[in-house]
Each structure stands twice: as structure tokens, then as C-alpha cells.
Design an enzyme around this catalytic site. Structure first.
Site, short mmCIF file in Angstrom:
data_model
loop_
_atom_site.label_atom_id
_atom_site.label_comp_id
_atom_site.label_asym_id
_atom_site.label_seq_id
_atom_site.Cartn_x
_atom_site.Cartn_y
_atom_site.Cartn_z
N THR A 1 -0.26 1.05 2.29
CA THR A 1 0.42 1.45 1.05
C THR A 1 1.79 2.06 1.34
O THR A 1 2.75 1.82 0.60
CB THR A 1 -0.46 2.42 0.26
OG1 THR A 1 -1.61 1.71 -0.21
CG2 THR A 1 0.28 3.00 -0.93
N ASP A 2 1.90 2.83 2.41
CA ASP A 2 3.21 3.38 2.80
C ASP A 2 4.20 2.26 3.10
O ASP A 2 5.36 2.30 2.67
CB ASP A 2 3.06 4.29 4.01
CG ASP A 2 2.38 5.60 3.67
OD1 ASP A 2 3.00 6.43 3.00
OD2 ASP A 2 1.21 5.78 4.06
N TYR A 3 3.75 1.27 3.84
CA TYR A 3 4.67 0.20 4.22
C TYR A 3 5.01 -0.69 3.03
O TYR A 3 6.17 -1.12 2.89
CB TYR A 3 4.09 -0.62 5.38
CG TYR A 3 4.36 0.06 6.71
CD1 TYR A 3 5.54 -0.15 7.40
CD2 TYR A 3 3.45 0.96 7.24
CE1 TYR A 3 5.81 0.50 8.60
CE2 TYR A 3 3.70 1.63 8.43
CZ TYR A 3 4.88 1.39 9.11
OH TYR A 3 5.14 2.05 10.28
#
Length: 413
Positions: free
Chosen positions: A173-175
């Protein structure tokens, strides 16, 4: 990197970014922009971005930071100090983009929010990554990628149906959020170049996660469907799953279309699976009981081969298939090498360090890794001297007062 790529222009030449970010989503966005030529100045707190403490180290070298901070300039400014804020505002006046991933309101309280930035740089593009976005009833909640996967519905669908929701071992999700932020930044720069106006790019981690639910939303709206975890299977599609191999590994086979399924059955030498009404059509194969029985037969077949053998057999027959690669497999794979996806990057301490290559590939202005992640505060002095034109005695006074730190002062702590 070949000679042609090394001499080509950068897609983001001339774009200047001030990164006020920590950990993953924001720094990953800054790294993506730096890979394509943006000049990214990263402001770190006196004790550094926590990403420098994450993951594995070789001695004092943080391997994760060497990659996610690559191509950037690192300077240490204490933004809790009014003089430090003044330095940050002076830098904002010179850049095109501010990139930050603090909780909403944090930079406003420091005097570095969008309204303050817009006063000194009216056309600034101000990209903000947060857990829940800049407004709404949950905006002030702390949110990491894993938390926002749960809130975004993704965690409910991750794992096996007979077990609790599983965690993906990577910061997906961060990426994904970092890519949305980079896309938003480029869209906002395009708008600025046409109109002269900047804007805020508001990226919420939960919305990046939720965007993957594109097929789920209308199905719930019109049919009331609440999907459950499918494990390795593709819902309502077979054969599309992980199948065991003789040596204990797995091969993923995706025989989704009629023609692909026919090719798989030919390789398996099971013509009866083409005429049996349970497996004759895509729709019939997608029924739960039929999926389970068909997957069991495919698994019995794949179990008779070692992974590399069954993978080649299937690929030669035109059936989409891949072994489940480990990082060791990836390092040994010729396709990764041919696509420069395992990059060898010079490192001042380690000699070189291998990192993920640049994505995406551009034919005329390819990205490149200009240098590994810098040491904490490596560029503080040069940014103050060359970008802000501060005199040596002024810089020395800022260092003495603890407003900024250079590499030498960081090492002395």
C-alpha cells in the site's frame, strides 16, 4: 546502464522537489521522481529518517536507505527551530514541489503548510500523503500502510478462507500510494505549466488500497456480494492457482481463456477434461465444486515434475505459468538481468550494492540511478552554500546553534 541511456536527457530535468517525509510512502515517491531526474532535496530531522533504521544493515550501512534514498540530496534541519523553518521556507521558494507525508496539520503547526508555502511560491505543487487524507472524520487518525489495508478492505481479502486475514510481507500500500502521488504530482505540474497555478495533491493510503477493490464495489452495489478470501485462487476461475512441484516448490498456472485451457489439457494429456461438462466452459469451471476437483487433478499432475521442468513445459506450450520465485531465483534469472532490474550501484563503503532497477522503462528519456542513498546530512552544507547562497560564517553559526547538521556533526554525536 548502457552508454546511450547514460547520455540521454532525464524526463524530469529541471523539476525541483523538497521532500519532508519519513519511512516509506513519501520517500518511495521521492525516489521515483529522483530516478527520472528530479532534483530531490530531502530534509531529515537531527536523528535522521527512521527508514535508516529499518531492514538489514552491513555494519552501519542501512541497505534499505541506500536504495529508497538514492538520487536525493540529504540535509539535516531541525524544523522545531524557527530558524530551521525559515531555511525550509527559503528552499520552498526555489522548488516546484513540496512532498510530505506527515499527519494532517503537523506542517501547518510548524508554519510550513500549503497556505504558508503558497504565499512565497504561488505556483507550488504541494503533495501530501497521509493515512486517511487531509479531511473527513478519520483524517486525524494515525495510519500506516498495514492499518489502511485493513480499513480499505484489502486485508479482508488477503489469505486463505479458513484462516485469519493475512499480512502481505511487503509494503504494497505504501508503494502503490507513492505511485499515485507521483502521478498526481506530474498531473499537477502539467496543469501548472498550462495555467500558472499550483495545487494540493492529496493521497490517502486507505484510498490507494481501496482503489484495488474496483471490481468489488459494483458487485456489492448491485448484487450484495461480499467476497471472501480465496487463498491462491482467482475467484470463479480455474485452473488459476498455485500447484505443488516435486521438489517442494510451487508453480502458478493461469489458464483463464478457452484456448489457454485447451493448451494446458493437451500438455496434461487429459482430453476428457475438455468434454466433461463440469470443465467444458469457463463458467462451469468457475463453480466452487468444479474448481476444487479440477485444481486437485492439476496438482496431482504438477507434483510429478520439478519446478523448472514444469515451468518450461507449460511456457513452451503457450500456457501462462511461473514458478514462485525466491529472491535467489530472481538474482539468477536472465530476464531480470536483461531488463536491468537488478542494478549494481556504486557505494562509498560497500563498493557496490545491488538494488531494484528503474520502473517504468522510457525509450527516449530513461530513468537512471545517479547515486546510492547519501549519508545523513551529506548535502546540508552544499545546499546552504550553493542553493541558498549562505556565507560560510552563517552556515557555521547555524551548525553551532544546532539548527542544521552536516555529516561531520552527525558523526560526532
Amino acid at each position: 546502464m548502457n552508454a546511450a541511456a547514460a547520455s540521454s536527457p532525464n524526463a524530469l530535468d529541471g523539476v525541483r522537489v523538497l521532500e519532508i517525509c519519513t519511512t516509506i510512502a513519501g520517500p518511495a515517491c521521492g525516489r521515483l521522481l529522483a530516478d527520472f531526474g528530479a532534483d530531490v532535496i530531502k530534509i531529515e530531522p537531527p536523528d535522521g529518517d527512521p527508514v535508516r533504521q529499518l531492514g538489514n544493515h552491513v555494519g552501519d550501512v542501512a541497505l534499505y536507505a541506500a536504495s529508497i534514498l538514492r538520487g536525493k540530496r540529504s540535509m539535516v534541519i531541525d524544523l522545531k527551530n524557527s530558524e530551521g523553518v525559515a531555511l525550509a521556507l527559503a528552499l520552498i521558494a526555489q522548488v516546484d514541489v513540496v512532498l510530505e507525508n506527515n499527519r494532517p496539520g503537523v506542517l501547518e503547526r510548524m508554519g510550513l503548510g500549503y497556505e504558508a508555502a503558497k504565499k512565497i511560491k504561488p505556483d507550488i505543487v504541494y503533495a501530501r500523503i497521509s493515512g486517511y487524507g487531509q479531511d473527513g472524520p478519520s483524517s486525524q487518525l494515525p495510519g500506516y500502510g498495514a492499518i489502511c489495508e485493513a480499513f480499505g478492505g484489502v486485508r479482508h481479502l488477503t489469505g486463505d478462507p479458513d484462516r485469519p486475514p493475512s499480512r502481505v510481507a511487503l509494503a504494497t500500500t505504501d508503494y502503490l500510494s507513492s505511485v499515485y502521488a507521483a502521478f498526481g504530482i506530474l498531473a499537477a505540474l502539467r496543469h501548472r505549466d498550462r495555467t500558472g497555478f499550483g495545487q494540493v495533491v492529496d493521497v490517502a493510503l486507505y484510498e490507494a488500497a481501496f482503489s484495488q477493490m474496483e471490481s468489488v464495489v459494483p458487485a456489492y452495489d448491485k448484487l450484495g456480494n461480499i467476497p471472501i478470501r480465496q487463498g491462491p485462487n482467482l475467484p470463479s476461475m480455474a485452473p488459476n492457482s498455485l500447484y505443488p512441484t516435486r521438489e517442494g516448490g510451487y508453480v502458478l498456472i493461469a489458464a483463464n481463456s478457452r484456448s489457454t485451457y485447451e493448451r494446458l489439457i493437451q500438455v496434461m494429456d487429459r482430453p476428457d477434461l475438455l468434454t466433461d461438462p463440469r470443465y467444458a466452459t469457463i463458467r462451469s469451471r468457475g463453480l466452487k465444486a468444479n474448481m476444487q476437483s479440477l485444481d486437485a487433478m492439476v496438482a496431482d499432475w504438477t507434483r510429478g515434475f520439478d519446478g523448472p521442468v514444469i515451468e518450461k513445459l507449460l511456457q513452451d506450450a503457450g500456457v501462462p505459468a511461473s514458478r514462485v520465485f525466491t529472491i535467489q531465483d530472481i538474482f539468477d534469472d536472465p530476464h531480470y538481468a536483461a531488463r536491468d532490474m537488478i542494478a549494481r550501484v556504486p557505494h562509498p563503503v560497500l563498493g557496490e550494492v545491488r538494488q531494484t532497477g528503474v520502473v517504468p522503462k522510457l525509450s527516449a528519456t530513461p530513468g537512471r540511478i545517479r547515486h546510492t542513498g547519501p549519508e545523513l546530512g551529506a548535502d546540508t552544507e552544499s545546499v546552504l552554500r550553493d542553493d541558498l547562497a549562505l556565507a560560510p560564517d552563517v552556515i557555521a553559526a547555524l551548525v553551532d546553534a544546532g539548527v542544521v547538521r552536516t555529516t561531520s556533526t552527525v558523526e560526532s554525536l
